[in-house]
Design a protein around this motif. Structure first.
Motif, PDB file in Angstrom:
ATOM      1  N   VAL A 280      -5.641   5.096  -6.609  1.00 39.22           N
ATOM      2  CA  VAL A 280      -5.028   3.970  -5.685  1.00 39.22           C
ATOM      3  C   VAL A 280      -4.248   4.584  -4.621  1.00 39.22           C
ATOM      4  CG1 VAL A 280      -3.442   2.122  -5.960  1.00 39.22           C
ATOM      5  CG2 VAL A 280      -4.937   2.370  -7.899  1.00 39.22           C
TER       6      VAL A 280
ATOM      7  N   ASP B 134      -5.791  -2.620  10.206  1.00 42.67           N
ATOM      8  CA  ASP B 134      -5.117  -2.817   8.911  1.00 42.67           C
ATOM      9  C   ASP B 134      -6.312  -3.123   7.786  1.00 42.67           C
ATOM     10  OD1 ASP B 134      -2.494  -2.547   9.271  1.00 42.67           O
ATOM     11  OD2 ASP B 134      -2.161  -4.322   9.282  1.00 42.67           O
TER      12      ASP B 134
ATOM     13  N   LYS C 297      -7.848  -1.027   4.562  1.00 45.23           N
ATOM     14  CA  LYS C 297      -7.986  -1.513   3.179  1.00 45.23           C
ATOM     15  C   LYS C 297      -9.268  -1.421   2.738  1.00 45.23           C
ATOM     16  CE  LYS C 297      -5.176  -5.033   2.191  1.00 45.23           C
ATOM     17  NZ  LYS C 297      -4.802  -6.400   1.645  1.00 45.23           N
TER      18      LYS C 297
ATOM     19  N   ARG D  88      -3.383   2.655  -1.758  1.00 51.59           N
ATOM     20  CA  ARG D  88      -2.469   1.958  -1.027  1.00 51.59           C
ATOM     21  C   ARG D  88      -1.121   1.962  -1.220  1.00 51.59           C
ATOM     22  NH1 ARG D  88      -5.049  -1.453  -4.795  1.00 51.59           N
ATOM     23  NH2 ARG D  88      -3.562  -2.980  -6.024  1.00 51.59           N
ATOM     24  N   HIS D  89      -0.632   1.391  -0.014  1.00 44.78           N
ATOM     25  CA  HIS D  89       1.120   1.440   0.182  1.00 44.78           C
ATOM     26  C   HIS D  89       1.649   2.826   0.231  1.00 44.78           C
ATOM     27  CE1 HIS D  89       0.212  -2.529  -1.332  1.00 44.78           C
ATOM     28  NE2 HIS D  89       0.328  -1.974  -2.587  1.00 44.78           N
TER      29      HIS D  89
END
Lengths: 235, 235
Positions: free
Chosen positions: B220, B203, B207, B222-223
């Motif tokens: 962006v 993880d 990141k 992420r997610h």
């Protein structure tokens, strides 16, 4: 004189932006706390509908975190703040990151409720004490964040060891139940996983508080196991 | 003319500072990777001495992370960078935070070896495939960070689902062994814990790579569960 007036106007604008940012960060904090409490309620009451609501709302938390970080970067680029303002903005980026992770963990708890398909059963492991402590850390962590209260923040940091100890006890209890031949293996492993998520949520609450201390007292306290009360508070 | 010359000098100084920072971040990355590999070797060979070395070195990793973050903040305050430089500095703060967390998890693995007191025994669960994938993600993640290579970074992000699936399989295997009455309960729970640490390390590698993509492509990601190859790379 003109230059001073200009400086004052810029500072005024900056502080207005920071105030707005603080509002948004508080809103995110409230939302994440609600997600966490709803996940716990869904777990306690085997409430599938509530668990699904928690999972669905996670996307909203994610988007708010992205928006907040972008807002911080814009303010830094535009106003080039210094000292406490700069520390506040950098801390806000880190804090919203931790809030988003707490949201993820709440979603993970809700997903465990969903994969259990709402089946109602007695808990084998009693993790009420752990839950209460972690809820307290999240609540106090948010209060410290909103009020920029470094004394409360230090108190939260010092509670993390207690959570670690409670998690260790739960793990030993799970091992002991399995060694005794308790046949509810899947339920025991799920309860261990949930306790592990709680322990991670407490870690993030601690990290938020470390950033509050950094913002307010300009002191880096992370990686130290116990946090001293600063001299100006203990005297 | 004088103003342009001054601007160039400032930019030159900023880029010299950023180059130095990059060197230090690479050094931290190398140290953390070494910690992780040593923890895995200590685990595979029940090497108590090596495990203790990993635990001891963790303080060094922590201190380097604090220094790097302070350096980033100083550079931002002093040079007020924009665009890619600003993104690089903010990403460096976040990346070193993830590196430090990987260091913590390596220390946690080493501590499990120590608490096992060097007792040699066969593994029940085969987590070689998981270990290999996580090592690959850490290695490639560091390469992407050093080379600011967003294509490799996206590749690493997309590998995380594979790690999650491997972790899920290991968990099912542990449950199945316990249900079959395997009496090595403590060993099985320890192996589940180690796999969980691996999954967390993956993880953090992910990141780091999300921040590399943000720095290089100003995007962006992420997610999002799967990361598209950007248009300019796929065409």
């Amino acid at each position: 004189m003109a230059s001073t007036a200009n400086f004052t106007t810029v500072t005024l604008h900056l502080h207005r932006q920071i105030a707005l940012l603080k509002q948004q960060a508080n809103l995110l904090g409230t939302l994440v706390e609600e997600q966490f409490e709803n996940a716990l309620r869904a777990l306690a009451e085997n409430d599938l509908e509530l668990a699904e609501k928690v999972v669905k709302l996670d996307k909203d938390v994610d988007q708010r975190e992205i928006n907040l970080e972008e807002e911080c970067l814009k303010i830094i680029a535009l106003y080039q703040p210094v000292a406490v303002d700069m520390r506040f903005l950098i801390s806000t980026i880190k804090i919203t990151n931790d809030l988003e992770r707490i949201g993820d963990l709440a979603r993970d708890i809700a997903q465990l409720v969903i994969s259990n398909n709402g089946e109602s059963r007695e808990r084998i492991i009693d993790f009420a004490a752990l839950t209460a402590k972690v809820k307290w850390m999240v609540r106090k962590g948010l209060e410290a964040m909103i009020a920029l209260d470094s004394e409360t923040a230090r108190e939260v940091c010092n509670s993390d060891d207690e959570v670690d100890e409670q998690f260790r006890l739960i793990k030993e209890k799970v091992i002991s139940e399995l060694e005794k031949g308790n046949s509810n293996v899947r339920a025991l492993i799920t309860e261990l996983t949930i306790s592990d998520y709680m322990e991670s949520i407490a870690d993030h609450a601690k990290k938020i508080c470390e950033d509050v201390v950094y913002t307010v007292d300009a002191e880096v306290i992370r990686h130290s196991s116990l946090v001293d009360t600063p001299k100006n508070l203990s005297s």
